[in-house]
Design a protein around this motif. Structure first.
Motif, PDB file in Angstrom:
ATOM      1  N   MET A 202       7.785   2.419 -20.404  1.00 31.78           N
ATOM      2  CA  MET A 202       6.915   1.772 -21.381  1.00 31.78           C
ATOM      3  C   MET A 202       5.791   2.730 -21.772  1.00 31.78           C
ATOM      4  SD  MET A 202       4.749  -1.776 -21.016  1.00 31.78           S
ATOM      5  CE  MET A 202       6.220  -2.660 -20.496  1.00 31.78           C
ATOM      6  N   LEU A 203       5.596   2.948 -23.057  1.00 30.18           N
ATOM      7  CA  LEU A 203       4.602   3.899 -23.545  1.00 30.18           C
ATOM      8  C   LEU A 203       3.298   3.160 -23.849  1.00 30.18           C
ATOM      9  CD1 LEU A 203       4.210   6.897 -24.340  1.00 30.18           C
ATOM     10  CD2 LEU A 203       4.847   6.250 -26.664  1.00 30.18           C
ATOM     11  N   LYS A 204       2.257   3.438 -23.079  1.00 28.68           N
ATOM     12  CA  LYS A 204       0.974   2.770 -23.273  1.00 28.68           C
ATOM     13  C   LYS A 204      -0.123   3.732 -23.724  1.00 28.68           C
ATOM     14  CE  LYS A 204       1.446  -1.340 -20.368  1.00 28.68           C
ATOM     15  NZ  LYS A 204       1.143  -2.265 -21.468  1.00 28.68           N
ATOM     16  N   ASP A 205      -0.105   4.938 -23.172  1.00 29.27           N
ATOM     17  CA  ASP A 205      -1.127   5.924 -23.520  1.00 29.27           C
ATOM     18  C   ASP A 205      -0.567   6.882 -24.567  1.00 29.27           C
ATOM     19  OD1 ASP A 205      -3.203   7.680 -23.669  1.00 29.27           O
ATOM     20  OD2 ASP A 205      -2.964   8.503 -21.650  1.00 29.27           O
ATOM     21  N   PHE A 206      -1.164   6.886 -25.762  1.00 29.54           N
ATOM     22  CA  PHE A 206      -0.665   7.709 -26.855  1.00 29.54           C
ATOM     23  C   PHE A 206      -1.316   9.087 -26.914  1.00 29.54           C
ATOM     24  CE2 PHE A 206       0.503   3.867 -29.775  1.00 29.54           C
ATOM     25  CZ  PHE A 206       1.476   3.491 -28.851  1.00 29.54           C
ATOM     26  N   THR A 207      -2.355   9.332 -26.135  1.00 30.32           N
ATOM     27  CA  THR A 207      -3.105  10.578 -26.219  1.00 30.32           C
ATOM     28  C   THR A 207      -2.216  11.788 -25.955  1.00 30.32           C
ATOM     29  OG1 THR A 207      -5.046   9.397 -25.393  1.00 30.32           O
ATOM     30  CG2 THR A 207      -5.134  11.793 -25.386  1.00 30.32           C
ATOM     31  N   GLU A 208      -2.253  12.740 -26.908  1.00 27.89           N
ATOM     32  CA  GLU A 208      -1.492  13.987 -26.818  1.00 27.89           C
ATOM     33  C   GLU A 208       0.022  13.789 -26.891  1.00 27.89           C
ATOM     34  OE1 GLU A 208      -2.768  17.230 -26.807  1.00 27.89           O
ATOM     35  OE2 GLU A 208      -4.540  16.080 -27.367  1.00 27.89           O
ATOM     36  N   LYS A 209       0.473  12.561 -27.141  1.00 28.41           N
ATOM     37  CA  LYS A 209       1.900  12.327 -27.336  1.00 28.41           C
ATOM     38  C   LYS A 209       2.277  12.718 -28.764  1.00 28.41           C
ATOM     39  CE  LYS A 209       2.673  10.508 -23.251  1.00 28.41           C
ATOM     40  NZ  LYS A 209       1.320  10.404 -22.702  1.00 28.41           N
ATOM     41  N   VAL A 210       3.579  12.836 -29.026  1.00 26.40           N
ATOM     42  CA  VAL A 210       4.074  13.306 -30.324  1.00 26.40           C
ATOM     43  C   VAL A 210       4.870  12.204 -31.007  1.00 26.40           C
ATOM     44  CG1 VAL A 210       5.466  15.040 -31.518  1.00 26.40           C
ATOM     45  CG2 VAL A 210       4.204  15.660 -29.434  1.00 26.40           C
ATOM     46  N   ALA A 211       4.580  11.974 -32.274  1.00 22.22           N
ATOM     47  CA  ALA A 211       5.303  10.978 -33.066  1.00 22.22           C
ATOM     48  C   ALA A 211       5.911  11.631 -34.297  1.00 22.22           C
ATOM     49  CB  ALA A 211       4.379   9.843 -33.495  1.00 22.22           C
TER      50      ALA A 211
ATOM     51  N   ALA B  24      -5.299   8.620 -35.159  1.00 27.74           N
ATOM     52  CA  ALA B  24      -6.502   7.995 -34.611  1.00 27.74           C
ATOM     53  C   ALA B  24      -6.350   7.669 -33.131  1.00 27.74           C
ATOM     54  CB  ALA B  24      -6.825   6.721 -35.394  1.00 27.74           C
ATOM     55  N   GLU B  25      -5.101   7.475 -32.697  1.00 26.85           N
ATOM     56  CA  GLU B  25      -4.822   7.188 -31.287  1.00 26.85           C
ATOM     57  C   GLU B  25      -4.720   8.463 -30.454  1.00 26.85           C
ATOM     58  OE1 GLU B  25      -4.477   4.237 -29.716  1.00 26.85           O
ATOM     59  OE2 GLU B  25      -4.855   3.027 -31.503  1.00 26.85           O
ATOM     60  N   GLY B  26      -4.910   9.621 -31.098  1.00 29.97           N
ATOM     61  CA  GLY B  26      -4.875  10.886 -30.372  1.00 29.97           C
ATOM     62  C   GLY B  26      -3.512  11.537 -30.312  1.00 29.97           C
ATOM     63  N   MET B  27      -2.591  11.103 -31.177  1.00 29.24           N
ATOM     64  CA  MET B  27      -1.247  11.666 -31.176  1.00 29.24           C
ATOM     65  C   MET B  27      -1.133  12.867 -32.102  1.00 29.24           C
ATOM     66  SD  MET B  27       1.249   8.306 -31.168  1.00 29.24           S
ATOM     67  CE  MET B  27       2.607   9.174 -30.367  1.00 29.24           C
ATOM     68  N   LYS B  28      -0.149  13.702 -31.827  1.00 33.06           N
ATOM     69  CA  LYS B  28       0.285  14.741 -32.753  1.00 33.06           C
ATOM     70  C   LYS B  28       1.419  14.138 -33.569  1.00 33.06           C
ATOM     71  CE  LYS B  28      -0.754  18.036 -29.084  1.00 33.06           C
ATOM     72  NZ  LYS B  28      -0.195  19.016 -28.118  1.00 33.06           N
ATOM     73  N   VAL B  29       1.398  14.359 -34.874  1.00 34.89           N
ATOM     74  CA  VAL B  29       2.313  13.626 -35.734  1.00 34.89           C
ATOM     75  C   VAL B  29       3.052  14.548 -36.692  1.00 34.89           C
ATOM     76  CG1 VAL B  29       2.553  11.718 -37.375  1.00 34.89           C
ATOM     77  CG2 VAL B  29       0.757  11.626 -35.640  1.00 34.89           C
TER      78      VAL B  29
END
Length: 299
Positions: free
Chosen positions: A1-10, A29-34
């Motif tokens: 389950m993905l809860k923390d989006f920081t530094e994750k990639v979308a 805004a959630e800290g993701m790389k997109v």
């Protein structure tokens, strides 16, 4: 389950405007790389520029989701740039612009709409899911459907509605198969709404590839959102839109909650679900569709 989006990639397809851009913006805004992808290069460049100016770590990649090789090239670009992908939003979609009843349609409208709305999602699954599974990290796939097909079919938009119903079934199958193999990935189906959205879907014809060109000239002008809104107001009906930003918030909340049905409550959609399921349980004719029938296709 993905809860923390920081530094994750979308990765978000159809991200140059509308729902796709709103999702990408929220992910930043959630800290993701997109990675933003779209078939419309000029609009994509503007979207990437806007998010970059806002401090986002983003990549733009021109992609035709109806082309398998183009989607695999998108996956290559995403993994080459960031080394991983944690969230995939198969969001790109079109309205076919068909005229008349189903038996009067130009078959090329069906070819094009299925190529983007159905095979575009399938191409995304095949290009990304094996690599996401190999990462062995928590992740999520969100496929965009529509209440017009996934909840209750809209007869006056039969091509569009049929493709969006297919997305629901595809995502249900994907969800089950991911669980069968014990994956750390999950899947959701997104129903934007509950009201209309002001997006470029109604003007999809502007990006129609030559290989899907109509086999015969149109008899009537393309419908537009402005024309639809004018007709609604002239008939005394209220025109209300769901902000695309609220759809993006629903996506983030749905992923965090690991919710398969990303479907905000609403009197209209809930009524459609009840009417359709009630008709199925009663084995009755779908008379609930009669209120949706219009003179010609709108999507």
């Amino acid at each position: 389950m993905l809860k923390d989006f920081t530094e994750k990639v979308a990765v978000v397809t159809g991200a140059a405007s509308g729902i796709g851009f709103a999702i990408a913006e929220r992910f930043v805004a959630e800290g993701m790389k997109v990675v933003l992808s779209d078939i419309e290069e000029g609009a994509l460049d503007k979207a990437v520029g806007r998010l970059t100016r806002d401090g986002g770590d983003v990549l733009g990649h021109v992609t035709d989701v109806s082309d398998r090789d183009s989607v695999h090239a998108l996956a290559d670009a995403a993994f080459d740039r960031y080394g991983a992908v944690h969230v995939l939003c198969n969001n790109a979609g079109i309205g076919s612009g068909s005229e008349g009843r189903m038996w009067e349609h130009d078959p090329r409208d069906w070819d094009w709409c299925f190529a983007v709305n159905v095979f575009g999602v399938f191409h995304g699954v095949q290009a990304f899911v094996p690599r996401m599974l190999a990462q062995d990290t928590d992740g999520h796939i969100v496929n965009t459907s529509s209440g017009d097909g996934g909840i209750a079919p809209l007869p006056n938009a039969s091509v569009y509605a049929t493709t969006k119903a297919a997305v629901v079934t595809m995502t249900e199958a994907l969800y089950a198969q991911l669980h069968q193999v014990g994956a750390k990935l999950d899947a959701s189906v997104l129903f934007p709404g509950p009201r209309m959205l002001r997006t470029g879907l109604w003007e999809s014809y502007r990006n129609r590839p030559e290989r899907f060109a109509k086999s015969r000239p149109r008899r009537t002008p393309y419908n537009t959102l402005d024309a639809w809104e004018k007709a609604m107001r002239e008939s005394g009906q209220e025109v209300a839109y769901t902000p695309v930003e609220s759809v993006a918030a629903d996506v983030v909340e749905g992923i965090r909650a690991n919710r398969f049905w990303i479907l905000p409550p609403g009197e209209h959609s809930d009524g459609q679900i009840t009417a359709r399921s009630g008709s199925m349980l009663a084995r009755s004719n779908p008379t609930y569709l009669e209120s949706f029938v219009l003179d010609r296709e709108t999507k």
